[in-house]
Design a protein around this motif. Structure first.
Motif, PDB file in Angstrom:
ATOM      1  N   TYR A 286      33.470  33.345  63.061  1.00 31.54           N
ATOM      2  CA  TYR A 286      33.525  32.812  61.696  1.00 31.54           C
ATOM      3  C   TYR A 286      34.721  33.392  60.936  1.00 31.54           C
ATOM      4  CZ  TYR A 286      28.633  31.381  62.373  1.00 31.54           C
ATOM      5  OH  TYR A 286      27.474  30.819  62.835  1.00 31.54           O
ATOM      6  N   LYS A 287      35.233  32.616  59.999  1.00 30.52           N
ATOM      7  CA  LYS A 287      36.223  33.146  59.076  1.00 30.52           C
ATOM      8  C   LYS A 287      35.474  34.014  58.076  1.00 30.52           C
ATOM      9  CE  LYS A 287      40.064  32.110  56.004  1.00 30.52           C
ATOM     10  NZ  LYS A 287      40.977  31.080  55.442  1.00 30.52           N
ATOM     11  N   VAL A 288      35.973  35.227  57.870  1.00 27.15           N
ATOM     12  CA  VAL A 288      35.264  36.207  57.046  1.00 27.15           C
ATOM     13  C   VAL A 288      36.190  36.798  55.987  1.00 27.15           C
ATOM     14  CG1 VAL A 288      33.855  38.306  57.056  1.00 27.15           C
ATOM     15  CG2 VAL A 288      33.901  36.819  59.078  1.00 27.15           C
ATOM     16  N   HIS A 289      35.660  36.993  54.798  1.00 22.98           N
ATOM     17  CA  HIS A 289      36.339  37.766  53.763  1.00 22.98           C
ATOM     18  C   HIS A 289      35.435  38.927  53.383  1.00 22.98           C
ATOM     19  CE1 HIS A 289      40.027  35.631  52.258  1.00 22.98           C
ATOM     20  NE2 HIS A 289      39.533  34.706  53.094  1.00 22.98           N
ATOM     21  N   TRP A 290      36.022  39.993  52.885  1.00 18.27           N
ATOM     22  CA  TRP A 290      35.226  41.148  52.491  1.00 18.27           C
ATOM     23  C   TRP A 290      35.832  41.798  51.255  1.00 18.27           C
ATOM     24  CZ3 TRP A 290      37.663  45.929  52.387  1.00 18.27           C
ATOM     25  CH2 TRP A 290      38.869  46.024  53.094  1.00 18.27           C
ATOM     26  N   THR A 291      35.034  42.620  50.585  1.00 20.31           N
ATOM     27  CA  THR A 291      35.541  43.333  49.409  1.00 20.31           C
ATOM     28  C   THR A 291      34.931  44.723  49.336  1.00 20.31           C
ATOM     29  OG1 THR A 291      35.908  43.163  47.019  1.00 20.31           O
ATOM     30  CG2 THR A 291      33.731  42.561  47.806  1.00 20.31           C
ATOM     31  N   LEU A 292      35.706  45.638  48.774  1.00 21.62           N
ATOM     32  CA  LEU A 292      35.270  47.009  48.544  1.00 21.62           C
ATOM     33  C   LEU A 292      35.487  47.315  47.059  1.00 21.62           C
ATOM     34  CD1 LEU A 292      34.372  49.823  49.474  1.00 21.62           C
ATOM     35  CD2 LEU A 292      36.732  50.290  50.140  1.00 21.62           C
ATOM     36  N   PRO A 293      34.485  47.078  46.222  1.00 17.75           N
ATOM     37  CA  PRO A 293      34.642  47.307  44.780  1.00 17.75           C
ATOM     38  C   PRO A 293      34.936  48.757  44.418  1.00 17.75           C
ATOM     39  CG  PRO A 293      32.722  45.962  45.221  1.00 17.75           C
ATOM     40  CD  PRO A 293      33.182  46.487  46.548  1.00 17.75           C
ATOM     41  N   ASP A 294      34.360  49.710  45.174  1.00 16.36           N
ATOM     42  CA  ASP A 294      34.655  51.126  45.009  1.00 16.36           C
ATOM     43  C   ASP A 294      34.542  51.543  43.535  1.00 16.36           C
ATOM     44  OD1 ASP A 294      35.400  53.459  46.599  1.00 16.36           O
ATOM     45  OD2 ASP A 294      37.255  53.460  45.426  1.00 16.36           O
ATOM     46  N   TYR A 295      35.615  52.082  42.942  1.00 11.78           N
ATOM     47  CA  TYR A 295      35.551  52.590  41.578  1.00 11.78           C
ATOM     48  C   TYR A 295      35.180  51.513  40.555  1.00 11.78           C
ATOM     49  CZ  TYR A 295      37.601  57.188  42.597  1.00 11.78           C
ATOM     50  OH  TYR A 295      37.822  58.467  43.053  1.00 11.78           O
ATOM     51  N   LEU A 296      35.443  50.256  40.877  1.00 14.58           N
ATOM     52  CA  LEU A 296      35.113  49.183  39.936  1.00 14.58           C
ATOM     53  C   LEU A 296      33.626  49.186  39.595  1.00 14.58           C
ATOM     54  CD1 LEU A 296      37.202  46.222  41.426  1.00 14.58           C
ATOM     55  CD2 LEU A 296      37.850  47.819  39.611  1.00 14.58           C
ATOM     56  N   GLN A 297      32.798  49.557  40.552  1.00 18.80           N
ATOM     57  CA  GLN A 297      31.351  49.554  40.333  1.00 18.80           C
ATOM     58  C   GLN A 297      30.945  50.524  39.239  1.00 18.80           C
ATOM     59  OE1 GLN A 297      29.310  49.409  44.551  1.00 18.80           O
ATOM     60  NE2 GLN A 297      31.368  50.231  44.725  1.00 18.80           N
ATOM     61  N   ARG A 298      31.629  51.651  39.167  1.00 21.89           N
ATOM     62  CA  ARG A 298      31.210  52.684  38.233  1.00 21.89           C
ATOM     63  C   ARG A 298      32.032  52.738  36.951  1.00 21.89           C
ATOM     64  NH1 ARG A 298      33.318  57.688  41.999  1.00 21.89           N
ATOM     65  NH2 ARG A 298      35.164  58.235  40.788  1.00 21.89           N
ATOM     66  N   SER A 299      33.109  51.966  36.879  1.00 19.32           N
ATOM     67  CA  SER A 299      33.966  52.024  35.695  1.00 19.32           C
ATOM     68  C   SER A 299      33.893  50.769  34.838  1.00 19.32           C
ATOM     69  CB  SER A 299      35.424  52.254  36.117  1.00 19.32           C
ATOM     70  OG  SER A 299      35.898  51.173  36.898  1.00 19.32           O
ATOM     71  N   ALA A 300      33.074  49.807  35.234  1.00 21.82           N
ATOM     72  CA  ALA A 300      33.055  48.503  34.565  1.00 21.82           C
ATOM     73  C   ALA A 300      32.271  48.551  33.253  1.00 21.82           C
ATOM     74  CB  ALA A 300      32.479  47.446  35.498  1.00 21.82           C
ATOM     75  N   ARG A 301      32.841  49.199  32.256  1.00 21.53           N
ATOM     76  CA  ARG A 301      32.176  49.317  30.956  1.00 21.53           C
ATOM     77  C   ARG A 301      32.070  47.965  30.243  1.00 21.53           C
ATOM     78  NH1 ARG A 301      29.821  48.880  27.267  1.00 21.53           N
ATOM     79  NH2 ARG A 301      29.358  50.252  25.511  1.00 21.53           N
ATOM     80  N   HIS A 302      32.971  47.034  30.552  1.00 24.56           N
ATOM     81  CA  HIS A 302      32.967  45.736  29.881  1.00 24.56           C
ATOM     82  C   HIS A 302      31.699  44.937  30.169  1.00 24.56           C
ATOM     83  CE1 HIS A 302      34.337  44.815  33.925  1.00 24.56           C
ATOM     84  NE2 HIS A 302      34.071  43.541  33.721  1.00 24.56           N
ATOM     85  N   ILE A 303      30.991  45.303  31.253  1.00 20.95           N
ATOM     86  CA  ILE A 303      29.784  44.563  31.609  1.00 20.95           C
ATOM     87  C   ILE A 303      28.595  45.524  31.711  1.00 20.95           C
ATOM     88  CG2 ILE A 303      30.060  44.726  34.125  1.00 20.95           C
ATOM     89  CD1 ILE A 303      29.253  41.757  34.248  1.00 20.95           C
ATOM     90  N   ALA A 304      28.657  46.592  30.933  1.00 23.22           N
ATOM     91  CA  ALA A 304      27.600  47.605  30.976  1.00 23.22           C
ATOM     92  C   ALA A 304      26.258  47.037  30.539  1.00 23.22           C
ATOM     93  CB  ALA A 304      27.967  48.789  30.085  1.00 23.22           C
ATOM     94  N   SER A 305      25.210  47.611  31.099  1.00 22.33           N
ATOM     95  CA  SER A 305      23.842  47.266  30.699  1.00 22.33           C
ATOM     96  C   SER A 305      23.503  47.961  29.387  1.00 22.33           C
ATOM     97  CB  SER A 305      22.874  47.719  31.801  1.00 22.33           C
ATOM     98  OG  SER A 305      21.597  47.981  31.289  1.00 22.33           O
ATOM     99  N   LYS A 306      22.951  47.226  28.450  1.00 17.31           N
ATOM    100  CA  LYS A 306      22.533  47.823  27.168  1.00 17.31           C
ATOM    101  C   LYS A 306      21.415  48.837  27.403  1.00 17.31           C
ATOM    102  CE  LYS A 306      22.278  48.013  22.577  1.00 17.31           C
ATOM    103  NZ  LYS A 306      21.025  48.737  22.322  1.00 17.31           N
TER     104      LYS A 306
END
Length: 418
Positions: A286-306
């Motif tokens: 299969y054709k496959v794409h992948w991603t490694l969010p890494d620091y993005l997961q912990r620094s994404a204040r713009h979408i923080a949970s209230k």
């Protein structure tokens, strides 16, 4: 005004809301007329006597920390050993505390930080130094014992669930002539909480993520390939979320990079998403794409949970309250009192019940086939990602984050070489 100084330090990987906790600590202490110093780059700053005078920051900047990601005073991955093995460094900490009249030490971090705060409290007692040590919870991994959840996790979980849902729409649009399999790597060395949060992205059996790989279950490559193939044939494509810490039945990490151990004794992991993507492509074609969010997961204040933000602020305030009450070797933790409607409160817990313990997901949170979450997991996770609290934006379209001056306190001691 209370006699003495409060020292605050941040430890380990930062989160989207750790600065909110710092903001709550400083504003609460100021209201009680307590001087607050911050250690630059965590425990290293305390050892080096590299301390920041937070009184030099205007109140507006301290308040702005509540919507600013990162670690305003710096952090570090440094683990002190036992009191016997690292006595020189522990004694140096007490020397710095004495020099600056530090009577309250607040260490904002995870399991290892709770352990350090506990050891410092014991050493201070041994030497008869009046010091109250408080551990302040923080980790996106959600693996702290005792507390129902951990500040930092809810926002990372929200980022993960939203990202997986959005990526799945992209993959679905291209699947007929392009990508058939997409692999998303989530943080989580021994506990699959963030990977589990991805399960919130879908509701039905054909919704992404179709496969979640947890470190709580041994990874079986043949079973994984079979599930991928079955999903592609049924749905047309397959979205996989893999925790970085998945391992085989013999305990070998799938993504062991062979780089030894870090300062905390953790195996350096390579990149499980890229590994799985290559194996799927080579084995299934299969054709496959992948991603490694890494620091993005912990620094994404713009979408923080209230919810997460509220809890980060609450533990910061409670930490100061506990410290000034002399509740030594304690951590303010979150106690869930109801699922629907979601209710929670802050209660004290002993550091010895938290330090070096690790909370993995309950067996009842994992589906029987091991590839998804149960209704019980969904009931636990959903409230933690609810609510939005976006940062203010400027005319340039970017968030308005604050950078502190971080004015250093004059040193009183000789340079430490340990």
């Amino acid at each position: 005004m209370a006699n003495g100084t409060l020292l605050y330090a941040q430890s380990g990987g930062v989160t989207a809301v750790i600065n909110a906790t710092a903001s709550a600590v400083i504003t609460t202490a100021r209201a009680r007329r307590v001087k607050v110093l911050a250690a630059r780059n965590g425990i290293l700053g305390a050892l080096r006597e590299d301390l920041i005078d937070t009184s030099k920051e205007p109140l507006a900047s301290i308040r702005a920390l509540a919507h600013t990601p990162g670690g305003a005073f710096g952090s570090c991955r440094v683990k002190l050993k036992s009191l016997e093995a690292d006595r020189a460094r522990y004694e140096r900490l007490l020397e710095v505390f004495r020099a600056h009249d530090v009577r309250w030490f607040l260490y904002n971090g995870g399991n290892d930080s709770a352990d350090t705060a506990l050891k410092v409290s014991r050493l201070a007692a041994e030497y008869g130094y009046p010091l109250t040590c408080i551990g302040v919870p923080k980790t996106i991994d959600n693996d702290l014992a005792v507390t129902d959840c951990c500040p930092g996790f809810g926002s990372a979980a929200k980022y993960t669930a939203v990202s997986v849902r959005e990526c799945a729409l992209d993959v679905a649009a291209m699947a007929d002539t392009s990508t058939k399999v997409f692999v998303y790597e989530a943080m989580g060395r021994h506990a699959g909480w963030l990977a589990a949060a991805a399960g919130l992205a879908g509701q039905g059996p054909n919704d992404a993520p179709h496969i979640i790989l947890f470190p709580e279950r041994p990874f079986d490559e043949a079973m994984f390939f079979a599930e991928v193939k079955k999903t592609v044939e049924r749905v047309g494509y397959c979205v996989v979320v893999a925790s970085e810490g998945i391992h085989t039945a013999d305990g070998t990490f799938v993504a062991d990079a062979g780089a030894g151990k870090d300062a905390f004794g953790h195996t350096q992991l390579g990149g499980v998403a890229s590994h799985l993507a290559a194996r799927v492509k080579d084995t299934l074609g299969y054709k496959v794409h992948w991603t490694l969010p890494d620091y993005l997961q912990r620094s994404a204040r713009h979408i923080a949970s209230k919810t997460d933000l509220d809890q980060a602020l609450a533990v910061g305030k409670a930490a100061v309250d506990y410290a000034l009450k002399g509740m030594n070797a304690t951590m303010p933790v979150i106690q869930r009192t109801a699922d629907a409607p979601y209710r929670w409160k802050i209660v004290p817990a002993n550091l010895e019940d938290i330090a070096n313990h690790e909370k993995t997901m309950p067996a009842g949170f994992l589906r029987k086939d091991g590839f998804g979450i149960t209704a019980a997991a969904r009931r636990y996770l959903e409230p933690l990602i609810r609510g939005e609290s976006p940062p203010p934006y400027g005319r340039d379209g970017l968030p308005k984050y604050v950078v502190l001056k971080n004015v250093a306190v004059k040193k009183k001691l000789a340079k430490f070489e340990g």
